[in-house]
Design a protein around this motif. Structure first.
Motif, PDB file in Angstrom:
ATOM      1  N   GLU A  55       0.832  -1.199   0.000  1.00 31.56           N
ATOM      2  CA  GLU A  55       0.000   0.000   0.000  1.00 31.56           C
ATOM      3  C   GLU A  55       0.871   1.255   0.000  1.00 31.56           C
ATOM      4  OE1 GLU A  55      -4.153   1.173   1.963  1.00 31.56           O
ATOM      5  OE2 GLU A  55      -2.727   0.402   3.407  1.00 31.56           O
ATOM      6  N   PHE A  56       0.400   2.311  -0.674  1.00 29.29           N
ATOM      7  CA  PHE A  56       1.048   3.618  -0.592  1.00 29.29           C
ATOM      8  C   PHE A  56       0.200   4.468   0.356  1.00 29.29           C
ATOM      9  CE2 PHE A  56       4.272   6.166  -2.999  1.00 29.29           C
ATOM     10  CZ  PHE A  56       4.185   7.295  -2.211  1.00 29.29           C
ATOM     11  N   MET A  57       0.711   4.609   1.578  1.00 28.59           N
ATOM     12  CA  MET A  57      -0.053   5.286   2.629  1.00 28.59           C
ATOM     13  C   MET A  57       0.558   6.656   2.875  1.00 28.59           C
ATOM     14  SD  MET A  57      -2.588   4.747   4.642  1.00 28.59           S
ATOM     15  CE  MET A  57      -3.072   3.473   5.791  1.00 28.59           C
ATOM     16  N   VAL A  58      -0.261   7.689   2.896  1.00 33.98           N
ATOM     17  CA  VAL A  58       0.242   9.040   3.134  1.00 33.98           C
ATOM     18  C   VAL A  58      -0.311   9.570   4.457  1.00 33.98           C
ATOM     19  CG1 VAL A  58       0.332  11.405   2.256  1.00 33.98           C
ATOM     20  CG2 VAL A  58       0.474   9.489   0.652  1.00 33.98           C
TER      21      VAL A  58
ATOM     22  N   THR B 128       6.576  -2.516  -3.064  1.00 35.02           N
ATOM     23  CA  THR B 128       6.819  -2.413  -1.629  1.00 35.02           C
ATOM     24  C   THR B 128       5.746  -1.547  -0.992  1.00 35.02           C
ATOM     25  OG1 THR B 128       8.276  -0.574  -2.121  1.00 35.02           O
ATOM     26  CG2 THR B 128       9.327  -2.685  -1.675  1.00 35.02           C
ATOM     27  N   THR B 129       5.726  -1.589   0.324  1.00 29.67           N
ATOM     28  CA  THR B 129       4.828  -0.744   1.092  1.00 29.67           C
ATOM     29  C   THR B 129       5.512   0.594   1.329  1.00 29.67           C
ATOM     30  OG1 THR B 129       4.047  -2.746   2.177  1.00 29.67           O
ATOM     31  CG2 THR B 129       3.507  -0.642   3.243  1.00 29.67           C
ATOM     32  N   MET B 130       4.769   1.675   1.173  1.00 28.97           N
ATOM     33  CA  MET B 130       5.338   3.003   1.356  1.00 28.97           C
ATOM     34  C   MET B 130       4.529   3.780   2.388  1.00 28.97           C
ATOM     35  SD  MET B 130       7.562   3.751  -1.396  1.00 28.97           S
ATOM     36  CE  MET B 130       8.172   2.736  -2.718  1.00 28.97           C
TER      37      MET B 130
ATOM     38  N   ILE C 174      -5.092   7.726   2.662  1.00 30.22           N
ATOM     39  CA  ILE C 174      -4.559   8.860   3.407  1.00 30.22           C
ATOM     40  C   ILE C 174      -4.988   8.730   4.866  1.00 30.22           C
ATOM     41  CG2 ILE C 174      -4.714  11.381   3.685  1.00 30.22           C
ATOM     42  CD1 ILE C 174      -5.292  11.499   0.635  1.00 30.22           C
ATOM     43  N   VAL C 175      -4.030   8.998   5.770  1.00 26.39           N
ATOM     44  CA  VAL C 175      -4.357   9.094   7.193  1.00 26.39           C
ATOM     45  C   VAL C 175      -4.271  10.564   7.574  1.00 26.39           C
ATOM     46  CG1 VAL C 175      -3.595   8.535   9.537  1.00 26.39           C
ATOM     47  CG2 VAL C 175      -3.424   6.807   7.739  1.00 26.39           C
ATOM     48  N   VAL C 176      -5.368  11.121   8.065  1.00 24.60           N
ATOM     49  CA  VAL C 176      -5.353  12.514   8.521  1.00 24.60           C
ATOM     50  C   VAL C 176      -5.178  12.514  10.030  1.00 24.60           C
ATOM     51  CG1 VAL C 176      -6.580  14.714   8.564  1.00 24.60           C
ATOM     52  CG2 VAL C 176      -6.952  13.120   6.663  1.00 24.60           C
ATOM     53  N   LEU C 177      -4.081  13.111  10.475  1.00 29.95           N
ATOM     54  CA  LEU C 177      -3.770  13.153  11.905  1.00 29.95           C
ATOM     55  C   LEU C 177      -4.017  14.556  12.461  1.00 29.95           C
ATOM     56  CD1 LEU C 177      -0.286  11.382  12.152  1.00 29.95           C
ATOM     57  CD2 LEU C 177      -2.359  10.635  13.314  1.00 29.95           C
ATOM     58  N   ASP C 178      -4.445  14.605  13.705  1.00 31.41           N
ATOM     59  CA  ASP C 178      -4.477  15.884  14.421  1.00 31.41           C
ATOM     60  C   ASP C 178      -4.192  15.591  15.888  1.00 31.41           C
ATOM     61  OD1 ASP C 178      -4.715  18.588  14.833  1.00 31.41           O
ATOM     62  OD2 ASP C 178      -6.896  18.543  15.076  1.00 31.41           O
TER      63      ASP C 178
END
Ligand code: ADP
Ligand code: ADP
Length: 225
Positions: free
Chosen positions: A30-33, A185-187, A204-208
């Protein structure tokens, strides 16, 4: 099986809980941002996966291995830093080879991997130069090459494009995305740039404030409801 699994992960700096309790699974290939405002914990989370920061609670798995107490050098990951972190006194070749030499990889194998990465990144003609004699975009590729030669299962990127001008940023962005598909690969890619997130991410993971606000595809996160 997930490539990375975080279970109730906790991180504190002194009395400050910068990650109160985080659960996340990142799939194989997975390409996770990770996005979110400055100080929300993106970098900290990446450094935890890399093993550069210890966790204060919870569990971290890379593949099926619990890595809470596994040092960075024994994790199947490679990190590309914002400032590239290249050795100024070494050639491009030696910068890329150094990590493998430390692991006592056979010379011929090192040579094969460095040349293969240099070819993929189109920096073959710069292998004898020192980083100081390269442009920002070329240095960025060397940093990427140094990660690639390790054949890691997971790549971690900490705002790798932020020191590039707009045109180069678009170019390198496209290359990293293409490489991720080629290398299978996983990114995990940290950025505060929404365009980068939208164009590169599978999810996409949105963090706060160390808390996940949203996880989803670019459409789910940024698309019209
Ligand atoms: P981001 O990468 O999203 O900008 P960081 O992960 O760098 O956020 O930082 C998350 C929070 O943790 C911020 O409040 C930051 O000031 C704090 N922090 C990060 N590193 C340290 C450290 N080594 N010591 C103390 N506080 C830190
Ligand atoms: P980034 O957002 O890229 O992490 P920062 O300027 O926030 O950039 O952090 C640069 C370095 O300083 C990181 O290694 C981070 O861990 C550390 N750092 C960040 N905030 C603090 C802090 N409040 N106290 C000590 N170190 C910090």
């Amino acid at each position: 099986m997930a490539a990375i699994h975080m279970k109730r992960l906790v991180k504190r700096y002194g009395d400050t809980e910068v990650i109160p309790s985080l659960d996340l699974e990142i799939r194989d290939q997975e390409f996770m941002v990770f996005v979110g405002p400055s100080g929300c914990g993106k970098s900290t989370l990446l450094r935890i996966v890399a093993g550069l920061e210890p966790v204060d609670g919870g569990e971290l798995y890379i593949g099926d291995e619990r890595v809470n107490d596994v040092p960075p050098s024994r994790r199947d990951i490679a990190m590309v830093f914002q400032d590239y972190a290249l050795y100024p006194h070494m050639s491009v070749y030696d910068n890329m080879a150094f990590g493998l030499e430390m692991r006592r990889t056979p010379r011929a194998e090192i040579d094969r991997r460095v040349k293969r990465a240099a070819e993929l990144l189109r920096i073959e003609q710069y292998l004898k130069r020192r980083p100081g004699a390269l442009s920002g975009g070329q240095r960025q590729r060397v940093a990427m090459g140094r990660a690639m030669v390790r054949n890691p299962k997971v790549f971690l990127f900490d705002e790798p494009l932020s020191n590039l001008d707009a045109k180069l940023r678009t170019e390198v962005r496209t290359e990293i995305k293409a490489l991720s598909q080629e290398l299978k690969t996983t990114m995990i890619f940290v950025t505060h740039d929404q365009v980068e997130a939208m164009t590169m991410a599978d999810r996409i993971v949105v963090l706060d404030k160390g808390v996940i606000q949203q996880v989803g595809t670019p459409d789910q996160v940024y698309g019209e409801p």
